[in-house]
Design an enzyme around this catalytic site. Structure first.
Site, PDB file in Angstrom:
ATOM      1  N   GLU A   1      37.128  34.875  38.975  1.00  0.00           N
ATOM      2  CA  GLU A   1      36.065  36.172  38.171  1.00  0.00           C
ATOM      3  C   GLU A   1      36.872  36.654  37.702  1.00  0.00           C
ATOM      4  O   GLU A   1      36.405  37.142  36.443  1.00  0.00           O
ATOM      5  CB  GLU A   1      35.792  37.430  39.971  1.00  0.00           C
ATOM      6  CG  GLU A   1      35.103  38.320  39.370  1.00  0.00           C
ATOM      7  CD  GLU A   1      35.786  39.618  38.537  1.00  0.00           C
ATOM      8  OE1 GLU A   1      35.181  40.157  37.764  1.00  0.00           O
ATOM      9  OE2 GLU A   1      36.750  39.663  38.921  1.00  0.00           O
TER      10      GLU A   1
ATOM     11  N   HIS B   1      35.043  38.136  44.991  1.00  0.00           N
ATOM     12  CA  HIS B   1      35.435  37.040  45.047  1.00  0.00           C
ATOM     13  C   HIS B   1      36.988  36.850  45.479  1.00  0.00           C
ATOM     14  O   HIS B   1      37.564  37.403  45.639  1.00  0.00           O
ATOM     15  CB  HIS B   1      35.762  37.091  43.214  1.00  0.00           C
ATOM     16  CG  HIS B   1      36.407  38.394  42.685  1.00  0.00           C
ATOM     17  ND1 HIS B   1      38.099  37.762  43.029  1.00  0.00           N
ATOM     18  CD2 HIS B   1      36.629  39.742  42.784  1.00  0.00           C
ATOM     19  CE1 HIS B   1      38.219  39.354  42.545  1.00  0.00           C
ATOM     20  NE2 HIS B   1      37.401  40.262  42.082  1.00  0.00           N
TER      21      HIS B   1
ATOM     22  N   HIS C   1      45.305  45.168  39.142  1.00  0.00           N
ATOM     23  CA  HIS C   1      45.638  43.710  38.165  1.00  0.00           C
ATOM     24  C   HIS C   1      46.829  44.258  37.996  1.00  0.00           C
ATOM     25  O   HIS C   1      47.607  43.875  37.180  1.00  0.00           O
ATOM     26  CB  HIS C   1      45.141  44.207  36.720  1.00  0.00           C
ATOM     27  CG  HIS C   1      43.272  43.511  36.620  1.00  0.00           C
ATOM     28  ND1 HIS C   1      42.689  43.005  35.788  1.00  0.00           N
ATOM     29  CD2 HIS C   1      43.196  43.411  38.377  1.00  0.00           C
ATOM     30  CE1 HIS C   1      41.729  42.593  36.581  1.00  0.00           C
ATOM     31  NE2 HIS C   1      41.431  42.451  37.950  1.00  0.00           N
TER      32      HIS C   1
ATOM     33  N   ASP D   1      39.332  34.425  43.878  1.00  0.00           N
ATOM     34  CA  ASP D   1      40.533  34.758  42.863  1.00  0.00           C
ATOM     35  C   ASP D   1      41.084  35.508  42.541  1.00  0.00           C
ATOM     36  O   ASP D   1      40.648  36.388  43.008  1.00  0.00           O
ATOM     37  CB  ASP D   1      40.214  33.793  41.701  1.00  0.00           C
ATOM     38  CG  ASP D   1      38.887  34.446  40.994  1.00  0.00           C
ATOM     39  OD1 ASP D   1      38.534  35.145  42.107  1.00  0.00           O
ATOM     40  OD2 ASP D   1      39.099  34.494  39.859  1.00  0.00           O
TER      41      ASP D   1
HETATM   42 ZN    ZN Z   1      37.741  42.262  41.649  1.00  0.00          ZN
HETATM   43 ZN    ZN Z   2      40.109  41.984  39.358  1.00  0.00          ZN
END
Ligand code: ZN
Ligand code: ZN
Ligand code: ZN
Ligand code: ZN
Lengths: 480, 480
Positions: free
Chosen positions: A170, A101, A449, A103
């Site tokens: 995602e 992904h 994250h 994003d």
């Molecule tokens: Zn990821």
């Molecule tokens: Zn992630």
């Protein structure tokens, strides 16, 4: 020199170029959760298309996924496209679909980043690439392109037909992707023999892993309602049955502080641990210290490595997330909430049946509510469920990836599972009827994250080599 | 004709004028909670000043209360002023301070109002004045001005020295008022003999009441924290101790679904019911149907009138309000909250000691938490407390008001308490060392904070007469 010697040498040579591509990609703030940045997400899709074109990929398609469903500010907001493309279409070769992904999670310097999150910093001293998306999932996604480039420039035949499926949503629930996969299963994806996802992490920081399992998730809410509207506790406190009191009683019966689920019948559904499986956990490189470091506390429920790993990966767990409808702000509000919704979820594992689980959960809550003799009304419902996934960690794909790991890292990989779910894994497996391999590139401490997200340069370069070797070994394997 | 005949006749004659004043006042949207409407709140203060001037009040002062403390959007937002004024200063007369508030709750036609909330509608058919503030508290506040006007126009000597204390921040926590009362206790308010507050309601719709008691409120939060930051339930569910699980267990032990508080030692602090007190409840006009109608449900915990009234007014209650720090929005979020704050409050009554109560509460929560053997940390703290208040319902003021009620309404008033708190009542009593009387004008179904707020015209007119008669009887009484 073997083909691998040639390939790996080329990867090493191209390192500056590869990092430059990651830097260009990271510079585009493709935050899918931020509506105002949607044009940047689309821009990043086009950047990837440019890369694919220059590498000779064909049949490149930007698949539209339609309008983003509510809640959105802009009711006409287009979902980011899925980037489909092919490299090779030799009917004598196996076809591997690679998912990634483009994003990323939101990031602001003010959150505590040491550097600008959308400027890739090459920290030669630490040997790290730092920036939003470095490890999740821009670095790994570009890895597949680098593998192709290294083959081209080294003059090595590409061992498989490659199909890319790169999404841009995602981090915001992969909206629309499941439908696209179902639609393309017998179309764009019809020749796919295997799926490889590089979007998770090593368990720790030292040992490469292959991931063969994910827990599922059944998310519930228990709704208790009574009064027609919120009441003032001065006027009604002590003379009406309060929904919050009933809900607190029910929520307190679901799980104990030691993590033991108190709903009868769940334990019986869990597949027993075989001695062979137990051996897998014994061999894994992990300790309670790593868990405590990750949670930033000494709140681990187990001290033994095997117990922690099994309770993270292969036993169900029940978490209480919160309550909707009750007072939740700072300060003091003397409200008696009229309708409260307690949210909790159960992480599921083989051989739990989702429907049977829901029956056990609702029966438990109904029974506990009945004990209260409350004049309020109570109902428990499933908000959503995502299936668990477990693969045979010794099938052709995993064997090829294991062999590739030994070649690149000089060690056998740990075979791990994850406690969370990547719902798209099950979708690929079910829709394409293929094996899925989770092949992580980064380490457990990459901070996917969080602030200061990083990818070790050695993981990046070895990860590219690993992707290449895995494709070769898989191409050579007898079975699919 | 007696002086009361003359006075009441004049009140009847002036009815259209009195309603017109209320209409002019209601037309000013003095919503204290809406920063953008603060100029309107100030405008309403000036409107009242104009009325006071035209009626011959003296020493009129708009007392500033300074800047509104955070949270506010405008950091320089001035609090609305308190309107102080005098009518008469005869050292041979008693001095009565009357309190009211000119600010109102928010109101929008879209909330479901049948008519524009800030346009007073005179519904002759129903005999009601409808509009925001009609009953809370613009109508009653203007009542004191109408009493003065009726005396002037009927040529009757005013029986007491009147002091007004009208605030503009009651619906938003009476910010600054306590400090002002303390400051003026020996200054503007130094000769006050009695305080009368007309800002509550009859218990029902048929019978006038005098209010002699209010419950207090001790508001607590139990904080459970463990992990350094919120965690993902996929990764950490089942292997770390979750603060929400501990908190749900603790909150579930505070009170039962039948309203019975489970914290030991509280019952023992509650003053026993004397046969004389019990008789007060027996005589009051009330039924469980009225409670169910008010809550819009059949969730009453008691069916007997006396039980309901005693549990609303003279027994403590414990309400669970909500949880800060947990997931509280719509939908499903798989978070393990790192720090959660459970909010609950206890309504207090004679002879509960606030400090001792806090000790019992924290000890209870600590003990329940200890049982859980959790590695998390737990702490329970008082957020704020407001004292209960009970007056002698047979003192000079109450006797005068009771006699006045019999004169105006032809019945003895019910002696009621309220379950909520009006903290300023205790402040007046303590700071001015006087008796306080709560003399409601409106009915229990006026919808003070709801849509279609109304005041029955008969309550308005009789209320003005009642205010007048009460002042006369109190002036004549031997004691203060
Ligand atoms: Zn990821
Ligand atoms: Zn992630
Ligand atoms: Zn009021
Ligand atoms: Zn009010």
């Amino acid at each position: 020199p073997t083909k691998f010697d040639q390939l790996f040498k080329k990867v090493d040579e191209l390192k500056p170029d590869f990092i430059d591509v990651v830097a260009q990609a990271v510079a585009i703030p493709a935050v899918s959760s931020d509506e105002s940045l949607r044009p940047q997400v689309v821009k990043k899709a086009h950047f990837i298309v440019g890369q694919l074109e220059s590498l000779g990929f064909t049949d490149i398609q930007l698949k539209p996924l339609g309008i983003q469903p509510p809640p959105v500010t802009n009711p006409n907001l287009e979902l980011p496209p899925v980037v489909l493309s092919r490299y090779g279409s030799d009917p004598n070769k196996k076809t591997v679909l690679v998912y990634g992904h483009y994003d990323v999670q939101p990031a602001f310097k003010e959150d505590g980043w040491d550097t600008e999150p959308f400027t890739l910093v090459v920290d030669e001293e630490k040997g790290q690439l730092k920036g939003r998306g470095a490890t999740d999932d821009t670095g790994p996604l570009t890895g597949w392109l680098h593998v192709v480039r290294a083959h081209r420039e080294a003059g090595i035949e590409f061992p498989v037909n490659l199909i890319t499926c790169f999404e841009g949503m995602e981090e915001s629930g992969s909206l629309g992707l499941e439908e696209l996969i179902a639609k393309e299963a017998n179309d764009y994806f019809k020749d796919v023999d295997a799926v490889c996802i590089s979007d998770n992490y090593w368990l720790g920081t030292r040992k490469p892993v292959l991931t063969y399992g994910l827990r599922g998730c059944n998310y519930y809410q228990t709704i208790v309602e009574g009064p027609k509207a919120d009441l003032h506790s001065g006027v009604f406190g002590g003379i009406v049955a309060e929904p919050m009191i009933d809900l607190a009683k029910i929520m307190s019966t679901l799980v104990d502080s030691d993590g033991k689920i108190q709903i009868k019948g769940i334990d019986e559904m869990v597949a027993p641990v075989t001695p062979e499986e137990h051996k897998l956990y014994e061999e894994i490189d992990f300790s309670v210290d790593e868990l405590n470091k990750a949670s930033g506390s000494n709140t681990a429920l187990y001290t033994k490595k095997e117990d922690i790993l099994m309770h993270r990966w292969r036993y169900p767990s029940l978490s209480l997330h919160g309550i909707e409808g009750a007072f939740s702000a700072q300060g003091a509000k003397t409200v008696i909430p009229a309708k409260v919704m307690g949210k909790f979820s159960i992480r599921t594992v083989p051989d739990m049946d989702s429907e049977k689980l829901t029956k056990l959960v609702t029966e438990h809550c109904d029974k506990e509510f009945a004990k209260l003799n409350s004049p309020n009304r109570c109902k428990t419902e499933l908000i959503h469920d995502g299936a668990y996934w477990v693969s045979d960690p010794h099938n052709a794909q995993f064997s090829a990836a294991s062999k590739a790991t030994e070649l690149v890292y000089g060690v056998k990989p740990d075979l791990t599972r994850e406690g969370g779910s990547i719902p798209i894994t099950v979708t690929f497996q079910d829709q394409l009827k293929t094996s899925v391999l989770l092949l992580p590139m980064g380490r457990g401490d990459d901070g996917a994250h969080s602030i200061n997200e990083k990818l070790d340069i050695s993981n990046f370069i070895n990860g590219i080599k690993l992707m290449g070797a895995y494709l070769h070994y898989y191409a050579e394997s007898k079975e699919n």
